[in-house]
Scaffold this active site. Structure first.
Site, PDB file in Angstrom:
ATOM      1  N   SER A 253     -23.590  -3.212  18.497  1.00 22.17           N
ATOM      2  CA  SER A 253     -24.367  -2.341  19.374  1.00 22.17           C
ATOM      3  C   SER A 253     -24.101  -2.791  20.805  1.00 22.17           C
ATOM      4  CB  SER A 253     -25.852  -2.470  19.062  1.00 22.17           C
ATOM      5  OG  SER A 253     -26.309  -3.723  19.537  1.00 22.17           O
ATOM      6  N   LYS A 254     -24.622  -2.052  21.742  1.00 19.59           N
ATOM      7  CA  LYS A 254     -24.390  -2.399  23.151  1.00 19.59           C
ATOM      8  C   LYS A 254     -24.791  -3.858  23.412  1.00 19.59           C
ATOM      9  CE  LYS A 254     -23.016   1.374  25.527  1.00 19.59           C
ATOM     10  NZ  LYS A 254     -21.815   1.507  24.672  1.00 19.59           N
ATOM     11  N   ARG A 255     -25.816  -4.309  22.717  1.00 22.54           N
ATOM     12  CA  ARG A 255     -26.335  -5.655  23.014  1.00 22.54           C
ATOM     13  C   ARG A 255     -25.419  -6.773  22.554  1.00 22.54           C
ATOM     14  NH1 ARG A 255     -31.336  -4.861  20.901  1.00 22.54           N
ATOM     15  NH2 ARG A 255     -31.383  -6.937  20.002  1.00 22.54           N
TER      16      ARG A 255
END
Ligand code: GLU
Length: 474
Positions: A253-255
């Protein structure tokens, strides 16, 4: 035997996750290994997720990766259209056929009724399955409702007893109890098919022999098989692949560093290297080699060697593979992946083309991706920098001040600013100061570049220029 036909079936979201790209690579390798065809199908039945220009984006990505499409929306082919939203009449026709043969039924349940069923299931803490309310409507009732303009969907009628079994090439035998299979929606009230229906119709009509897709579909595949059986069609070979996870073991994910192909590309990763890396993510050849071009991958690809366990997207390994490819670039290709980043980070207006070329060349063996050129070359663009502890410590060694002084005089006296003369200056410093080895090079390197490591010292000094070097030595 018919040639292998595989399909890559992305949704047009304007984004290509490395996991999706890996699926495309596996599909391409499998088809080409057999001299077969690789088909691009656009799965745009969820119109809310559709993004303008997404199809071009998919084409660009595949082209950059040297994945050649045999049939697709912008290619010729006998099995088109290759975009699902252009195939709506086909889905309707096949859904109605299924109703006729008693394997599907019209459902008029309102959203409100379904919502209540969902709530009830929630309260009882059981999984929601549609209760089959509409499956016994008579022909007359159905006709009346349709004539009254009532909205409907078409649902698949599932067997309520027995077990469904199939063989997945990666996961082996998969068994599901039929009573757990929901009478899933095949055709929505807006006339669009669900993925669950369209994938079967299209894979059959497009003569797909092997389906490679994410393992989130492993457990729904028995439902698809029931559709194949209802129509009396041959099933494809299923190859489900595990997810690509971030380094923290979570879904990318973006994180945790979500890797989209375009982000990597824009950071100066080479498509050949990304393809090489992704092919080895969850698949392994028989040897321990790790560098493969596309032709070799095609030759040796065997889907039986795809792993069941989740794959971790390991940026360090990608960097290693990418740096291997960077080392083999010619200067123009090297400039292409580095100069735009230099321009963005620094003012290059008073630098000559020659200087930039020289700068980039001496770092060719030092960078893992194009954009990394920015951080490794900061010493050329800023005149002070805090030394790290290791450098500070080193600079307290005895005799260093003298070495620097002698070297500064040698530099001062150079008339013709060439690498050779700079090298001579270092040699003269050695003779005159008595310093050698690390005690000769390191103080000079730290003084002029603020660090202990870097490319060849004479080349670095040459690029910095006489004036800058003298300033830093003083
Ligand atoms: N459109 C589906 C997805 O992006 C494709 C799955 C498949 O390959 O069947 O998940």
């Amino acid at each position: 035997m018919n040639k292998v036909r595989t399909r890559f079936a992305p949704s047009p979201t304007g984004y290509m996750h490395v996991g999706n790209l890996r699926t495309a690579i596996f599909e391409y390798l499998l088809a080409k290994h057999d001299g077969g065809s690789f088909i691009l199908r656009i799965e745009d039945t969820d119109q809310t997720r559709k993004v303008d220009g997404a199809i071009d984006f998919i084409y660009n990505t595949l082209e950059l990766c040297n994945i050649k499409i045999d049939e697709g929306p912008n290619n010729k082919g006998e099995y088109g259209p290759y975009t699902q939203s252009e195939r709506l009449p086909l889905y309707k026709e096949y859904a109605e056929k299924l109703v006729e043969i008693g394997k599907a039924y019209y459902c008029f349940c309102s959203e409100e009724r379904l919502e209540n069923l969902r709530k009830e299931a929630d309260e009882k803490k059981i999984a929601f399955l549609y209760d089959g309310h509409c499956k016994n409507l008579t022909k007359e009732e159905i006709e009346e409702k349709i004539n009254n303009g009532e909205k409907y969907v078409i649902r698949q009628l599932m067997p309520k007893e027995g077990i469904s079994v199939y063989n997945d090439l990666v996961y082996g035998e998969i068994k599901v109890e039929n009573k757990l299979l929901e009478d899933q929606i095949l055709l929505k009230s807006d006339g669009y098919p669900t993925y669950n229906f369209a994938n079967v119709i299209d894979d059959h009509l497009m003569n797909i022999t092997h389906v490679i897709r994410g393992n989130e579909y492993v457990m729904s595949t028995p439902k698809y098989n029931l559709l194949y059986e209802a129509f009396g069609w041959d099933k494809p070979t299923y190859i489900h692949v595990s997810m690509v996870l971030g380094e923290d073991g979570q879904k990318l994910s973006k994180r945790n560093g979500d890797a989209s192909f375009m982000d990597l590309y824009n950071d100066g990763y080479l498509p050949e290297a990304v393809v090489n890396y992704l092919a080895l993510l969850g698949w392994s050849p028989e040897t321990n080699d790790e560098i493969f071009d596309m032709d070799t991958l095609i030759k040796i690809f065997d889907p039986k060697r795809i792993s069941k366990s989740p794959s971790i997207f390991d940026i360090k390994k990608l960097n290693w593979i990418n740096s291997h490819y960077i080392k083999n670039l010619d200067i123009d290709e090297l400039l292409k992946i580095t100069v735009p980043h230099l321009k963005e980070a620094y003012d290059l207006n008073n630098k000559t083309e020659e200087w930039i070329k020289e700068l980039v060349s001496i770092y060719q063996n030092h960078i893992s991706y194009g954009k990394e050129i920015v951080e490794v070359t900061d010493l050329f663009f800023q005149d002070t920098k805090e030394l790290d502890e290791e450098c500070k410590e080193f600079m307290t060694s005895e005799g260093i001040d003298n070495t620097i002084k002698v070297f500064a005089e040698e530099i001062e006296s150079i008339e013709d600013w060439t690498i050779e003369n700079i090298n001579n200056a270092i040699m003269n410093t050695k003779d005159k100061s008595g310093a050698k080895g690390k005690m000769l090079y390191m103080p000079i390197r730290i003084k002029v570049s603020y660090q202990m490591h870097g490319p060849e010292l004479p080349n670095t000094i040459h690029l910095l220029g006489k004036e800058t070097v003298l300033n830093r030595l003083k």
